[in-house]
Design an enzyme around this catalytic site. Structure first.
Site, PDB file in Angstrom:
ATOM      1  CG  HIS B  53      -2.050  -0.930   1.180  1.00  0.00           C
ATOM      2  ND1 HIS B  53      -3.138  -0.840   2.021  1.00  0.00           N
ATOM      3  CD2 HIS B  53      -2.302  -1.980   0.346  1.00  0.00           C
ATOM      4  CE1 HIS B  53      -4.010  -1.794   1.732  1.00  0.00           C
ATOM      5  NE2 HIS B  53      -3.530  -2.508   0.725  1.00  0.00           N
ATOM      6  CD  GLU B  55      -1.906   5.027   2.665  1.00  0.00           C
ATOM      7  OE1 GLU B  55      -1.633   4.093   1.873  1.00  0.00           O
ATOM      8  OE2 GLU B  55      -3.072   5.284   2.992  1.00  0.00           O
ATOM      9  CB  CYS B  83      -6.299   0.275   4.773  1.00  0.00           C
ATOM     10  SG  CYS B  83      -4.709  -0.529   5.038  1.00  0.00           S
ATOM     11  CB  CYS B  86      -1.679   2.356   5.716  1.00  0.00           C
ATOM     12  SG  CYS B  86      -1.204   1.357   4.285  1.00  0.00           S
TER      13      CYS B  86
END
Lengths: 155, 155
Positions: B53, B55, B83, B86
């Protein structure tokens, strides 16, 4: 010894080897169809990467190996109680069977507990110790990224 | 344009480029002392890694670059609502300033929301949709891993 105890013993052995190499005492083993598909150890000391946790590394390795971000049916054996990041990573991968050998209570006297972070993250986002804000920037003259993504999906 | 809007525009531009390459519409920019120290885009489609992801990748890259797992004072500009994985990764790194341009509500019509996972993870662990169990294996004849770790710490 049961298969579950054998896998957990392996996770603990990985943690022990990691400590002997100067790392933190965390290891994890990911099992699918009765076999170890990936494992991981905490690499934060060595790499400085705060996301280098045993379970997250095992999830990543298994997904790359199997060419699938979804690992449904896998079972994680982690030496320590998974932190909120690793728990969310496992859930993103569809992993719902998770065992750990050392609880946050076991780890607390050693400073090895994620209980305070769990407690904070279980609060509503607005009450957590952070500034978490919606900033709806929409660059002019550019197609909306979600519309563009949908178009690409539809081919 | 404010610095904050400029950084967010950059995060959105990264998301847009990622979509054009076949990826998901997520980008992130991590800023320290007014400068971008790292960025990331979602790489799940390309790598199969469910933890890839934007981040999390930015946190990892910044920590490795700065040789420190702690990134206090950093500000994350994420195109999408982070999410739970993260968010926890940022908190592990001491990042408490987090902005996002697209909310979970914005993303829901496109299937781009982590709201269901947030809802589940905010329940007590025993009530979540998983089997999460303490299995206190302690291999015989081996030093306890947390005792060993403490000894190593004390040098």
């Amino acid at each position: 010894m049961s298969d579950a105890d054998r896998f957990m013993t392996e996770a603990i052995a990985l943690a022990r080897e990691n400590v002997r190499r100067g790392g933190r005492p965390f290891g994890a083993v990911l099992v699918m169809d009765g076999e170890v598909v990936a494992h991981g150890v905490n690499g934060v000391v060595e790499t400085h990467d705060p996301t280098s946790h045993a379970e997250l590394i095992a999830v990543r390795a298994a997904a790359i190996k199997r060419h699938s971000p979804i690992l449904k049916g896998a079972t994680m054996y982690a030496s320590g109680h998974p932190c909120p990041m690793c728990l969310a990573a496992m859930r993103l991968a569809g992993i719902t069977d998770i065992y750990y050998a050392y609880s946050n209570e076991d780890g607390a006297p050693f400073g090895l507990t994620s209980a305070p972070l769990y407690a904070d993250l279980q609060k509503p986002l607005a009450e957590q110790q952070m500034n978490f804000a919606y900033r709806p920037v929409r660059p002019k003259g550019e197609e909306d990224i979600y519309d563009l993504w949908r178009k690409m999906q539809e081919g």
